[in-house]
Design an enzyme around this catalytic site. Structure first.
Site, PDB file in Angstrom:
ATOM      1  N   CYS A   1       0.820  -1.213   0.000  1.00 27.40           N
ATOM      2  CA  CYS A   1       0.000   0.000   0.000  1.00 27.40           C
ATOM      3  C   CYS A   1       0.862   1.276   0.000  1.00 27.40           C
ATOM      4  O   CYS A   1       1.548   1.529  -0.974  1.00 27.40           O
ATOM      5  CB  CYS A   1      -0.977  -0.075   1.155  1.00 27.40           C
ATOM      6  SG  CYS A   1      -2.456   0.876   0.842  1.00 27.40           S
TER       7      CYS A   1
ATOM      8  N   HIS B   1      -3.284  -5.291   1.735  1.00 30.44           N
ATOM      9  CA  HIS B   1      -2.580  -5.499   3.012  1.00 30.44           C
ATOM     10  C   HIS B   1      -2.550  -6.973   3.417  1.00 30.44           C
ATOM     11  O   HIS B   1      -3.381  -7.404   4.217  1.00 30.44           O
ATOM     12  CB  HIS B   1      -3.287  -4.714   4.120  1.00 30.44           C
ATOM     13  CG  HIS B   1      -3.118  -3.243   4.034  1.00 30.44           C
ATOM     14  ND1 HIS B   1      -2.095  -2.574   4.655  1.00 30.44           N
ATOM     15  CD2 HIS B   1      -3.832  -2.315   3.385  1.00 30.44           C
ATOM     16  CE1 HIS B   1      -2.187  -1.288   4.393  1.00 30.44           C
ATOM     17  NE2 HIS B   1      -3.241  -1.100   3.620  1.00 30.44           N
TER      18      HIS B   1
ATOM     19  N   GLU C   1      -0.718  -8.340   5.471  1.00 33.13           N
ATOM     20  CA  GLU C   1      -0.402  -8.468   6.908  1.00 33.13           C
ATOM     21  C   GLU C   1      -1.654  -8.361   7.770  1.00 33.13           C
ATOM     22  O   GLU C   1      -1.606  -8.613   8.969  1.00 33.13           O
ATOM     23  CB  GLU C   1       0.637  -7.410   7.323  1.00 33.13           C
ATOM     24  CG  GLU C   1       0.138  -5.986   7.503  1.00 33.13           C
ATOM     25  CD  GLU C   1      -0.157  -5.240   6.191  1.00 33.13           C
ATOM     26  OE1 GLU C   1      -0.111  -5.871   5.107  1.00 33.13           O
ATOM     27  OE2 GLU C   1      -0.438  -4.035   6.270  1.00 33.13           O
TER      28      GLU C   1
HETATM   29  N1  GLN Z   1      -3.800   6.264   0.972  1.00 32.48           N
HETATM   30  C1  GLN Z   1      -2.562   6.046   1.628  1.00 32.48           C
HETATM   31  C2  GLN Z   1      -1.469   6.927   1.027  1.00 32.48           C
HETATM   32  O1  GLN Z   1      -1.704   7.577   0.063  1.00 32.48           O
HETATM   33  C3  GLN Z   1      -2.157   4.593   1.575  1.00 32.48           C
HETATM   34  C4  GLN Z   1      -3.147   3.756   2.326  1.00 32.48           C
HETATM   35  C5  GLN Z   1      -2.575   2.560   2.984  1.00 32.48           C
HETATM   36  O2  GLN Z   1      -1.360   2.375   3.080  1.00 32.48           O
HETATM   37  N2  GLN Z   1      -3.457   1.760   3.523  1.00 32.48           N
HETATM   38  O3  GLN Z   1      -0.391   6.964   1.505  1.00 32.48           O
END
Ligand code: GLN
Length: 199
Positions: free
Chosen positions: A83, A168, A170
């Site tokens: 992410c 994610h 994890e």
């Molecule tokens: N929206 C977040 C960002 O732009 C990332 C979201 C996440 O890591 N769950 O950094």
């Protein structure tokens, strides 16, 4: 699975580093939270967790971590980025993974969702992908392999030993992705050998 002897670094400036640490420790790995360049010394793999990429980049700048992190990613040792972790590797940030990301493209927190996805190399059973304010991959370079898609869009990719995903792993009990990552960690590396020599 071969137990890795090398320590796995987890970038711990901000975000969901603890869930990765718990999962990896449960698989028998040694983990170290990485907050400074010195913390990167001797690690055999690196996890870049989810969180808030803008805040993470500020921390990276404050700690002068951009170059050391880029150097680690370029070293060929395995990296697992989830992410926000994927965002900081992209061409608009550290520029060490040949992809472009559209931040929050799946919508805000209320549009977070879960979806069953099939991840290449993780067997036939579907993986429950947890997407939280997830980045959408808008470009993947020729050297980047797509490991999973959702609605035709790549959501997990790999370039050499760098694994990056919009979701994610994890946050589920399914440890298959972390196992694939750990299997890439060299059982011994130069630092381990040096340490043994010195002992
Ligand atoms: N929206 C977040 C960002 O732009 C990332 C979201 C996440 O890591 N769950 O950094």
């Amino acid at each position: 699975m071969t137990q890795p002897t090398g320590t796995i670094g987890i970038l711990a400036l901000q975000g969901g580093f603890e869930a990765h640490a718990k999962l990896l420790t449960g698989l028998g790995a040694n983990v170290r939270e990485v907050r400074t360049a010195a913390d990167l010394a001797g690690i055999s793999g690196l996890v870049l967790p989810g969180g808030e990429s803008t805040t993470m980049m500020l921390g990276i700048e404050r700690e002068s971590l951009a170059a050391p992190l880029a150097e680690f990613v370029g070293s060929g040792l395995p990296v697992l980025a989830t992410c926000a972790g994927m965002i900081i590797l992209d061409d608009a940030h550290l520029n060490v993974l040949n992809v472009s990301c559209d931040r929050n493209a799946y919508g805000g927190q209320v549009h977070s969702f879960e979806a069953d996805i099939t991840v290449d190399g993780a067997g036939d059973d579907a993986f429950r992908g947890v997407f939280i304010r997830a980045p959408r991959l808008t470009r993947t370079g020729a050297d980047v392999e797509t490991l999973a898609t959702h609605d035709g869009v790549p959501v997990a990719v790999r370039e050499d030993r760098v694994f990056a995903m919009s979701f994610h792993p994890e946050l589920t009990d399914d440890d298959r992705i972390h196992r694939i990552f750990l299997e890439m960690v060299p059982v011994t590396n130069v630092t381990d050998i040096n340490r043994k020599k010195a002992a």
